[in-house]
Enzyme design. Sequence first.
Site, PDB file in Angstrom:
ATOM      1  N   LEU A  43       0.819  -1.215   0.000  1.00 49.98           N
ATOM      2  CA  LEU A  43       0.000   0.000   0.000  1.00 49.98           C
ATOM      3  C   LEU A  43       0.853   1.265   0.000  1.00 49.98           C
ATOM      4  O   LEU A  43       1.883   1.338   0.661  1.00 49.98           O
ATOM      5  CB  LEU A  43      -0.914   0.022   1.228  1.00 49.98           C
ATOM      6  CG  LEU A  43      -1.896  -1.140   1.381  1.00 49.98           C
ATOM      7  CD1 LEU A  43      -2.872  -0.847   2.523  1.00 49.98           C
ATOM      8  CD2 LEU A  43      -2.648  -1.428   0.098  1.00 49.98           C
ATOM      9  N   HIS A  47      -3.285   4.059  -2.826  1.00 49.22           N
ATOM     10  CA  HIS A  47      -4.302   3.191  -2.228  1.00 49.22           C
ATOM     11  C   HIS A  47      -5.036   3.920  -1.106  1.00 49.22           C
ATOM     12  O   HIS A  47      -6.247   3.790  -0.947  1.00 49.22           O
ATOM     13  CB  HIS A  47      -3.652   1.936  -1.624  1.00 49.22           C
ATOM     14  CG  HIS A  47      -2.929   1.084  -2.620  1.00 49.22           C
ATOM     15  ND1 HIS A  47      -1.559   1.005  -2.661  1.00 49.22           N
ATOM     16  CD2 HIS A  47      -3.382   0.275  -3.595  1.00 49.22           C
ATOM     17  CE1 HIS A  47      -1.195   0.167  -3.618  1.00 49.22           C
ATOM     18  NE2 HIS A  47      -2.274  -0.285  -4.211  1.00 49.22           N
ATOM     19  N   ASP A 179      -4.667   3.461 -13.198  1.00 50.68           N
ATOM     20  CA  ASP A 179      -4.976   2.323 -14.066  1.00 50.68           C
ATOM     21  C   ASP A 179      -6.306   2.597 -14.763  1.00 50.68           C
ATOM     22  O   ASP A 179      -7.296   1.889 -14.559  1.00 50.68           O
ATOM     23  CB  ASP A 179      -5.023   1.043 -13.234  1.00 50.68           C
ATOM     24  CG  ASP A 179      -3.689   0.754 -12.567  1.00 50.68           C
ATOM     25  OD1 ASP A 179      -2.717   0.500 -13.289  1.00 50.68           O
ATOM     26  OD2 ASP A 179      -3.616   0.797 -11.329  1.00 50.68           O
ATOM     27  N   SER A 219       2.975   4.174  -7.333  1.00 47.26           N
ATOM     28  CA  SER A 219       2.781   2.789  -7.768  1.00 47.26           C
ATOM     29  C   SER A 219       3.608   1.888  -6.874  1.00 47.26           C
ATOM     30  O   SER A 219       4.718   2.253  -6.464  1.00 47.26           O
ATOM     31  CB  SER A 219       3.246   2.633  -9.220  1.00 47.26           C
ATOM     32  OG  SER A 219       3.429   1.266  -9.532  1.00 47.26           O
TER      33      SER A 219
END
Lengths: 341, 341
Positions: A43, A47, A179, A219
């Site tokens: 994480l 996130h 994404d 990321s």
Amino acid sequence: MSTMALPPCPIPIFTTVASYREWRHKARMQGKSVGFVPTMGALHEGHLSLVRGSLAENDLTVLSIFVNPAQFAPHEDLATYPRTLEQDLRILLEQKIQSPKSSELRSASAVFLPTVTEMYPLGISQDVSSQKGTFVEVKDFSEQMEGKTRPTFFRGVATVVTKLFNAIEPTNAYFGQKDIQQALLLRRMVTDLLLSHPSPQNLRIIPTARDPRDNLALSSRNTYLSTEGRAVAGTLYKALKTVQEAWEQGKTKAECIKLGEKIIEEVKEKSDDVEIKLDYIEMNDSTDFEVLSDGLTKVSCSSGYREGEGGSPIILSGAMWVDKTRLIDNILLGDSSQIVR
Amino acid sequence: MSTMALPPCPIPIFTTVASYREWRHKARMQGKSVGFVPTMGALHEGHLSLVRGSLAENDLTVLSIFVNPAQFAPHEDLATYPRTLEQDLRILLEQKIQSPKSSELRSASAVFLPTVTEMYPLGISQDVSSQKGTFVEVKDFSEQMEGKTRPTFFRGVATVVTKLFNAIEPTNAYFGQKDIQQALLLRRMVTDLLLSHPSPQNLRIIPTARDPRDNLALSSRNTYLSTEGRAVAGTLYKALKTVQEAWEQGKTKAECIKLGEKIIEEVKEKSDDVEIKLDYIEMNDSTDFEVLSDGLTKVSCSSGYREGEGGSPIILSGAMWVDKTRLIDNILLGDSSQIVR
């Protein structure tokens, strides 16, 4: 995982669908909404922005951690993908927001941490030709952009997310704009499969979290970068920004992308200690992922079917290798509020 | 369908998922179980036995009628498939059983009659290569038996049933043993996709309904048969019965099937007015659909992994053409109660 000792945790960690379902049933009986943040662990702030989005909109928030073998090709980084469970739980629980209904602070309510067998009862091979059992594919939405170099990636994503949605039965689910193809493909899938948990409009897409120093999209794979690699990793976003500015100035798609490629070429030439390689920069329609024609401009789009008033935004996206790490990023051109919500 | 006038009907006919969901929500709030019988219409006694199965086990029963384009190949009989809505509703409502909880008579509670667009928001082509959107496939379970001559059939079935299960959210769902591969493949799918509505154990399989005159398995496609064709249509079941008897006597699989083929050959030779053609007779394991070796016997199976105590039953199945109508049938060898329940 079932034989692995779980770290101590003040909220329930469910390793089986059956045990989670008891908890979910109680939530339903109490009329409580459940927000869901699916992750592969490792994480980071990206996130956590999804977690906060869920905490703000739902009575309860469930985060799943599952490194999904089906979305890694045999040559990809399944074995080395970062696994940091204890740290993940710690930073998850640090996320607290004020409940809109009362004075209490809200934090995550449960973690779903299934084994591979729980998610793939027949087992799962990364070699597609020897896979057995049920798979979900979103045809004509999986072959462009990221699907071009990762031909079975979205099949793995669509399959595992279908399973996770069926297991978790969320009121709302949260995905990151980073994404973007994945998130829009999943919204397509939820629509096509007539899913109600979540409904298509309850599949939320949250803007990409970035490192404030150079706007590098956060990321889990950024941890792979060397110091030298990290120093040039922001180049992809810089290139996309250059493309966006040229687009706003009225240049054609082909001209814009050439300018973006030039940015990466310049940094590449100056970098001795690190290998940079552009995979692609492209512009695609956000409804059907169709590649825009080279000659299109912002004006010809606006007067036509894309990006104009009520038109769908354009996905400007790219992928770039920094040594052995593949980075992706995107910017939405046009009315992004149609997508990111 | 949405512009088509619906026949008068004392129970609701839902043509959209949204309208059905309101009804479903009320049922959930009242704690009522919902049984689901998916059909393509052209109802016959086989469907009605599923309806009665559902009436017996559920507070409410929903029947869907949807002729699913995705499970027909371009050369197959989508256009001519029988459509008999008024009659379907009439005979559906004639089915009444005593409620186990009270003295009232139970009959079907609702019909789901969606348009093609409702089920396939992006439209649906029968040509797989030009299909767009989300599809579900059950790999390694779709290529044997019926999948051999109908290579995309089960992909169409798995896709539409996933959508129907998501729309209807049934407590229990009812399928006929006649389409045994379909029913077992769907149980596999429900397991793999972690569906809870229905759960794998709540996907019920009801024994094949047969014409008492010659045990012909009931099928909507039987209406295609000419008088001469109908007279010989029972030959497939007769052949399967011959195979079963030889199997019980200890003959090898290859010997048994040869005897069955002979039955069909004999009728074929005597039939001048009708063209009979055997497609296949085969024996497959019911857990993984693996074809049994030619040399296996009932004894070698029982002492080994199949059909023995606690072993999975064997699917003895066949398909036969009578003129342009393709008939299928099957018998379970071994403990069928593991499957049919």
